[in-house]
Design a protein around this motif. Structure first.
Motif, PDB file in Angstrom:
ATOM      1  N   GLU A 183       0.831  -1.209   0.000  1.00 45.94           N
ATOM      2  CA  GLU A 183       0.000   0.000   0.000  1.00 45.94           C
ATOM      3  C   GLU A 183       0.864   1.257   0.000  1.00 45.94           C
ATOM      4  OE1 GLU A 183      -2.709  -0.100   3.248  1.00 45.94           O
ATOM      5  OE2 GLU A 183      -1.157  -0.329   4.768  1.00 45.94           O
ATOM      6  N   LEU A 185      -1.113  -3.966  -8.971  1.00 46.26           N
ATOM      7  CA  LEU A 185      -2.542  -4.130  -9.289  1.00 46.26           C
ATOM      8  C   LEU A 185      -2.861  -5.584  -9.609  1.00 46.26           C
ATOM      9  CD1 LEU A 185      -3.186  -0.845 -11.300  1.00 46.26           C
ATOM     10  CD2 LEU A 185      -3.841  -1.375  -8.954  1.00 46.26           C
ATOM     11  N   ASN A 186      -1.937  -6.267 -10.257  1.00 50.36           N
ATOM     12  CA  ASN A 186      -2.138  -7.692 -10.550  1.00 50.36           C
ATOM     13  C   ASN A 186      -2.335  -8.520  -9.286  1.00 50.36           C
ATOM     14  OD1 ASN A 186      -2.362  -8.463 -13.209  1.00 50.36           O
ATOM     15  ND2 ASN A 186      -0.174  -8.155 -13.596  1.00 50.36           N
ATOM     16  N   GLN A 187      -1.657  -8.106  -8.218  1.00 50.73           N
ATOM     17  CA  GLN A 187      -1.764  -8.832  -6.946  1.00 50.73           C
ATOM     18  C   GLN A 187      -3.151  -8.692  -6.322  1.00 50.73           C
ATOM     19  OE1 GLN A 187       0.412 -10.843  -5.398  1.00 50.73           O
ATOM     20  NE2 GLN A 187       1.897 -10.589  -7.046  1.00 50.73           N
ATOM     21  N   ILE A 188      -3.789  -7.533  -6.546  1.00 48.51           N
ATOM     22  CA  ILE A 188      -5.065  -7.301  -5.842  1.00 48.51           C
ATOM     23  C   ILE A 188      -6.290  -7.567  -6.712  1.00 48.51           C
ATOM     24  CG2 ILE A 188      -4.066  -5.691  -4.169  1.00 48.51           C
ATOM     25  CD1 ILE A 188      -5.390  -3.422  -5.787  1.00 48.51           C
ATOM     26  N   ILE A 189      -6.064  -7.837  -7.986  1.00 49.42           N
ATOM     27  CA  ILE A 189      -7.210  -8.160  -8.842  1.00 49.42           C
ATOM     28  C   ILE A 189      -7.511  -9.648  -8.676  1.00 49.42           C
ATOM     29  CG2 ILE A 189      -8.036  -8.349 -11.221  1.00 49.42           C
ATOM     30  CD1 ILE A 189      -6.390  -5.833 -11.842  1.00 49.42           C
ATOM     31  N   GLY A 190      -8.577  -9.938  -7.943  1.00 52.41           N
ATOM     32  CA  GLY A 190      -8.980 -11.331  -7.756  1.00 52.41           C
ATOM     33  C   GLY A 190      -9.867 -11.765  -8.906  1.00 52.41           C
ATOM     34  N   HIS A 192     -13.472  -9.996  -7.476  1.00 56.24           N
ATOM     35  CA  HIS A 192     -13.473  -8.621  -6.980  1.00 56.24           C
ATOM     36  C   HIS A 192     -12.056  -8.203  -6.575  1.00 56.24           C
ATOM     37  CE1 HIS A 192     -13.130 -10.101  -2.830  1.00 56.24           C
ATOM     38  NE2 HIS A 192     -13.908 -11.076  -3.257  1.00 56.24           N
ATOM     39  N   PHE A 193     -11.899  -6.901  -6.310  1.00 61.44           N
ATOM     40  CA  PHE A 193     -10.604  -6.390  -5.854  1.00 61.44           C
ATOM     41  C   PHE A 193     -10.337  -6.874  -4.433  1.00 61.44           C
ATOM     42  CE2 PHE A 193     -11.146  -3.339  -9.277  1.00 61.44           C
ATOM     43  CZ  PHE A 193      -9.855  -3.237  -9.755  1.00 61.44           C
ATOM     44  N   GLU A 194      -9.146  -7.400  -4.207  1.00 64.62           N
ATOM     45  CA  GLU A 194      -8.783  -7.865  -2.864  1.00 64.62           C
ATOM     46  C   GLU A 194      -7.832  -6.838  -2.244  1.00 64.62           C
ATOM     47  OE1 GLU A 194      -7.279 -11.712  -3.916  1.00 64.62           O
ATOM     48  OE2 GLU A 194      -9.274 -12.458  -4.430  1.00 64.62           O
ATOM     49  N   GLY A 195      -8.413  -5.679  -1.920  1.00 68.29           N
ATOM     50  CA  GLY A 195      -7.626  -4.539  -1.448  1.00 68.29           C
ATOM     51  C   GLY A 195      -6.863  -4.804  -0.165  1.00 68.29           C
ATOM     52  N   LYS A 209      -5.043  -7.132   0.511  1.00 69.93           N
ATOM     53  CA  LYS A 209      -3.704  -7.667   0.222  1.00 69.93           C
ATOM     54  C   LYS A 209      -2.639  -6.564   0.217  1.00 69.93           C
ATOM     55  CE  LYS A 209      -4.456 -11.856  -2.433  1.00 69.93           C
ATOM     56  NZ  LYS A 209      -4.284 -12.435  -3.765  1.00 69.93           N
TER      57      LYS A 209
END
Ligand code: AMP
Length: 147
Positions: free
Chosen positions: A34, A67-72, A75-78, A80
């Motif tokens: 973040e 962004l690739n890490q949080i795009i599930g 839905h967005f896995e913010g 993470k």
């Protein structure tokens, strides 16, 4: 051919035109994602250097990989963003330059990367050479030879 032989690309070194470390936005290996995303969004850069705690260069990190890490899948896995750290997604496979390298060597490297990190002999981060800098120098050389 003359352009390559006589111009500033061979006379000048990376040290002459690089952006020095104190003016370069960076993140550290132990920062959560973040923080890295905040630095990237607020600075407007798509990627920045990553340093270790002793200010040695460790790699780079960009918006896309975060962004690739949080795009599930659904839905967005913010959440993470606070669970994952820069060291887990850093790109360590990057070219580097030395201060004493010629701009011509820099030109060769910025073809595939928008900026190249500059390090000293011990691996301490010294700054970056950007595509913009190289292009500005080439434009200057072009007009100087023409007129
Ligand atoms: P430019 O050629 O100026 O568009 O810069 C290319 C890339 O270099 C930018 O997208 C950033 O990733 C990086 N960059 C340029 N200036 C800085 C800076 N002051 N701090 C951190 N990264 C930078």
């Amino acid at each position: 051919m003359d352009l390559i032989q006589d111009n500033h690309l061979t006379q000048f070194t990376v040290a002459d035109v690089m952006i020095s470390a104190d003016k370069v936005a960076h993140v550290q290996l132990n920062n959560p994602l973040e923080h890295a995303l905040l630095v990237l969004v607020k600075s407007g850069y798509s990627a920045v250097p990553v340093l270790d705690t002793s200010y040695k260069l460790a790699g780079t990190i960009g918006k896309t990989v975060i962004l690739n890490q949080i795009i599930g899948l659904e839905h967005f896995e913010g959440e993470k963003l606070s669970e994952l750290y820069v060291r887990e997604v850093i790109n360590e496979d990057i070219p580097v330059l030395k201060k004493e390298d010629t701009l011509l060597k820099g030109l060769d490297k910025v073809i595939n990367y928008p900026f190249i990190c500059v390090v000293d002999d011990e691996g301490y981060f010294a700054g970056i050479l950007t595509r913009r800098t190289i292009l500005k120098q080439m434009k200057r050389d072009y007009y100087q030879q023409k007129y």
